[in-house]
Scaffold this motif. Structure first.
Motif, PDB file in Angstrom:
ATOM      1  N   GLU A  42       8.994  -4.604  -3.828  1.00 21.42           N
ATOM      2  CA  GLU A  42       8.060  -5.730  -3.922  1.00 21.42           C
ATOM      3  C   GLU A  42       8.231  -6.670  -2.736  1.00 21.42           C
ATOM      4  OE1 GLU A  42       5.090  -8.198  -5.191  1.00 21.42           O
ATOM      5  OE2 GLU A  42       5.570  -6.184  -5.831  1.00 21.42           O
ATOM      6  N   SER A  43       9.453  -6.924  -2.332  1.00 26.92           N
ATOM      7  CA  SER A  43       9.720  -7.773  -1.178  1.00 26.92           C
ATOM      8  C   SER A  43       9.144  -7.150   0.094  1.00 26.92           C
ATOM      9  CB  SER A  43      11.225  -7.982  -1.024  1.00 26.92           C
ATOM     10  OG  SER A  43      11.503  -8.689   0.145  1.00 26.92           O
ATOM     11  N   LYS A  44       9.308  -5.854   0.227  1.00 29.82           N
ATOM     12  CA  LYS A  44       8.764  -5.148   1.394  1.00 29.82           C
ATOM     13  C   LYS A  44       7.242  -5.238   1.412  1.00 29.82           C
ATOM     14  CE  LYS A  44       8.901  -0.650   3.638  1.00 29.82           C
ATOM     15  NZ  LYS A  44       9.350   0.738   3.540  1.00 29.82           N
ATOM     16  N   ARG A  45       6.600  -5.044   0.256  1.00 35.94           N
ATOM     17  CA  ARG A  45       5.144  -5.115   0.171  1.00 35.94           C
ATOM     18  C   ARG A  45       4.646  -6.519   0.505  1.00 35.94           C
ATOM     19  NH1 ARG A  45       1.224  -6.838  -2.690  1.00 35.94           N
ATOM     20  NH2 ARG A  45       2.537  -7.771  -4.263  1.00 35.94           N
ATOM     21  N   ARG A  46       5.351  -7.542   0.011  1.00 38.42           N
ATOM     22  CA  ARG A  46       4.979  -8.926   0.296  1.00 38.42           C
ATOM     23  C   ARG A  46       5.054  -9.237   1.782  1.00 38.42           C
ATOM     24  NH1 ARG A  46       8.819 -12.041  -2.384  1.00 38.42           N
ATOM     25  NH2 ARG A  46       8.918 -10.465  -3.977  1.00 38.42           N
ATOM     26  N   LYS A  47       6.108  -8.749   2.453  1.00 42.38           N
ATOM     27  CA  LYS A  47       6.255  -8.972   3.892  1.00 42.38           C
ATOM     28  C   LYS A  47       5.152  -8.278   4.675  1.00 42.38           C
ATOM     29  CE  LYS A  47      11.247  -9.612   3.850  1.00 42.38           C
ATOM     30  NZ  LYS A  47      12.544  -9.011   4.186  1.00 42.38           N
ATOM     31  N   GLU A  48       4.776  -7.060   4.259  1.00 39.68           N
ATOM     32  CA  GLU A  48       3.702  -6.336   4.934  1.00 39.68           C
ATOM     33  C   GLU A  48       2.368  -7.055   4.766  1.00 39.68           C
ATOM     34  OE1 GLU A  48       3.787  -2.398   3.314  1.00 39.68           O
ATOM     35  OE2 GLU A  48       5.546  -1.820   4.496  1.00 39.68           O
ATOM     36  N   MET A  49       2.091  -7.590   3.571  1.00 42.54           N
ATOM     37  CA  MET A  49       0.845  -8.326   3.348  1.00 42.54           C
ATOM     38  C   MET A  49       0.814  -9.611   4.165  1.00 42.54           C
ATOM     39  SD  MET A  49      -1.373  -6.748   1.569  1.00 42.54           S
ATOM     40  CE  MET A  49      -2.517  -8.029   1.119  1.00 42.54           C
ATOM     41  N   ALA A  50       1.941 -10.316   4.271  1.00 45.75           N
ATOM     42  CA  ALA A  50       1.998 -11.542   5.072  1.00 45.75           C
ATOM     43  C   ALA A  50       1.749 -11.218   6.547  1.00 45.75           C
ATOM     44  CB  ALA A  50       3.343 -12.235   4.894  1.00 45.75           C
ATOM     45  N   LYS A  51       2.334 -10.132   7.020  1.00 45.79           N
ATOM     46  CA  LYS A  51       2.124  -9.713   8.410  1.00 45.79           C
ATOM     47  C   LYS A  51       0.654  -9.343   8.640  1.00 45.79           C
ATOM     48  CE  LYS A  51       3.788  -6.363  11.790  1.00 45.79           C
ATOM     49  NZ  LYS A  51       4.632  -5.190  12.010  1.00 45.79           N
ATOM     50  N   PHE A  52       0.044  -8.628   7.684  1.00 45.63           N
ATOM     51  CA  PHE A  52      -1.363  -8.256   7.769  1.00 45.63           C
ATOM     52  C   PHE A  52      -2.248  -9.493   7.818  1.00 45.63           C
ATOM     53  CE2 PHE A  52      -5.060  -7.852   4.856  1.00 45.63           C
ATOM     54  CZ  PHE A  52      -5.926  -7.214   5.720  1.00 45.63           C
ATOM     55  N   ARG A  53      -1.994 -10.459   6.938  1.00 41.87           N
ATOM     56  CA  ARG A  53      -2.816 -11.669   6.882  1.00 41.87           C
ATOM     57  C   ARG A  53      -2.658 -12.525   8.122  1.00 41.87           C
ATOM     58  NH1 ARG A  53      -1.185 -12.319   0.648  1.00 41.87           N
ATOM     59  NH2 ARG A  53      -2.884 -11.067  -0.228  1.00 41.87           N
ATOM     60  N   ASP A  54      -1.454 -12.569   8.681  1.00 36.62           N
ATOM     61  CA  ASP A  54      -1.238 -13.333   9.910  1.00 36.62           C
ATOM     62  C   ASP A  54      -1.899 -12.665  11.115  1.00 36.62           C
ATOM     63  OD1 ASP A  54       0.167 -15.296   8.581  1.00 36.62           O
ATOM     64  OD2 ASP A  54       2.138 -14.404   9.011  1.00 36.62           O
TER      65      ASP A  54
END
Length: 109
Positions: A42-54
């Protein structure tokens, strides 16, 4: 002989105490399973989504959490201005973007 039978009966009647380390080992295993199968992915998925949104930029085609398809027209720190259809634009929060459809094949009509 009677003395030997009495000693054997006393040993059998006395229940063995379980080791307290068994409890700690089981708790440790449960925490390890939760970490590797729930928290870490879940932490990995959250980091990937934050990177995508940025990394969103003008012209990207996106889908919002509400299922609205649009094209990014303006990017600010926490919001996006997206064009939905013709002259219809919406200002949305960046956290509501869930997918990039720029590279997805076009749907057949």
């Amino acid at each position: 002989m009677l003395n030997l039978l009495q000693t054997t009966a006393e040993v059998i009647a006395e229940p063995a105490q379980p080791s307290p380390w068994n409890f700690y080992i089981m708790i440790g295993l449960c925490i390890a399973v939760l970490y590797f199968f729930m928290w870490r992915p879940e932490s990995k998925r959250r980091k990937e989504m934050a990177k995508f949104r940025d990394g969103l930029k003008k012209g990207d085609k996106i889908v919002t959490a509400g299922g609205i398809y649009g094209t990014v027209k303006e990017v600010k720190e926490t919001t996006l201005l997206i064009e939905v259809d013709g002259d219809v634009t919406l200002r949305i929060d960046k956290n509501m973007v869930v997918a990039d459809t720029s590279s997805a094949p076009a749907a057949k009509k």
